[in-house]
Design a protein around this motif. Sequence first.
Motif, short mmCIF file in Angstrom:
data_model
loop_
_atom_site.label_atom_id
_atom_site.label_comp_id
_atom_site.label_asym_id
_atom_site.label_seq_id
_atom_site.Cartn_x
_atom_site.Cartn_y
_atom_site.Cartn_z
N GLU A 55 0.73 -1.21 0.02
CA GLU A 55 -0.12 0.20 -0.01
C GLU A 55 1.01 1.35 0.17
O GLU A 55 0.52 2.07 -0.62
CB GLU A 55 -1.00 0.14 1.13
N VAL A 56 1.94 1.39 0.79
CA VAL A 56 2.70 2.46 0.79
C VAL A 56 3.54 2.87 -0.41
O VAL A 56 3.38 3.79 -1.02
CB VAL A 56 3.92 2.31 2.01
N ALA A 57 3.80 1.74 -1.01
CA ALA A 57 4.47 1.85 -2.55
C ALA A 57 3.55 2.19 -3.42
O ALA A 57 4.04 3.17 -4.19
CB ALA A 57 5.12 0.29 -2.90
N PHE A 58 2.20 1.90 -3.50
CA PHE A 58 1.20 2.25 -4.14
C PHE A 58 1.05 3.73 -4.15
O PHE A 58 0.90 4.49 -5.03
CB PHE A 58 0.14 1.48 -4.03
N GLY A 59 0.65 4.04 -2.59
CA GLY A 59 0.31 5.32 -2.53
C GLY A 59 1.42 6.51 -2.89
O GLY A 59 1.41 7.61 -3.19
#
Length: 192
Positions: A144-148
């Motif tokens: 999620e962090v990488a996507f965000g």
Amino acid sequence: MIRRLIDAAEARAHEAVLRAASERRRIHGIGVWIVNDGEFASTDALFGKIEDALDLVARYTPWRLGGMRRDFARILLVRQEGVRAMFDAARNCSLDTYFVAKFTAEQVGSSIVHEGVHARLRRGGRTVPRDLIAWEERLCRKAEVAFGLRVPDGAAVVERARIALAGSDTDLAPLAGNIRLRTRRPRGGGFA
């Protein structure tokens, strides 16, 4: 043996009910089924939000989309109070209609990415031991962090995921129950 046959029959019956009750489309090569009571948004608006979310996944993390096509049976939108998203035993990426209607495409896309990590880990019928559920949730939150960080307007996604990552294993994975989770190795490869 008999239990597996019963489970398979129940799964087929459940899928038949969902098929009859849902509207279905293919978006980015993934089946999207919606069972909508219309309380939070029209079915067309929900399809639009899923399309927007998958457009973000396709543009900013295209390698994840390929995995989702293989690992998800479908994306299923249905009202599920208290649960934003989950990957179920039937390989559905199940999303709450309220969540999809009221949250941003970035947040919905992030949840789809999160469930995609669960799907990838369970590919081929694998299971994750209960004492590794927190580890699995951390992988999902890191995705999620990488996507965000890649998508425009992803700050809320990054903030939510980082807050979860900063928490304890028990807070991160409450479904693991009251068990002793495996301790994590300190960074740098050393042992404590």
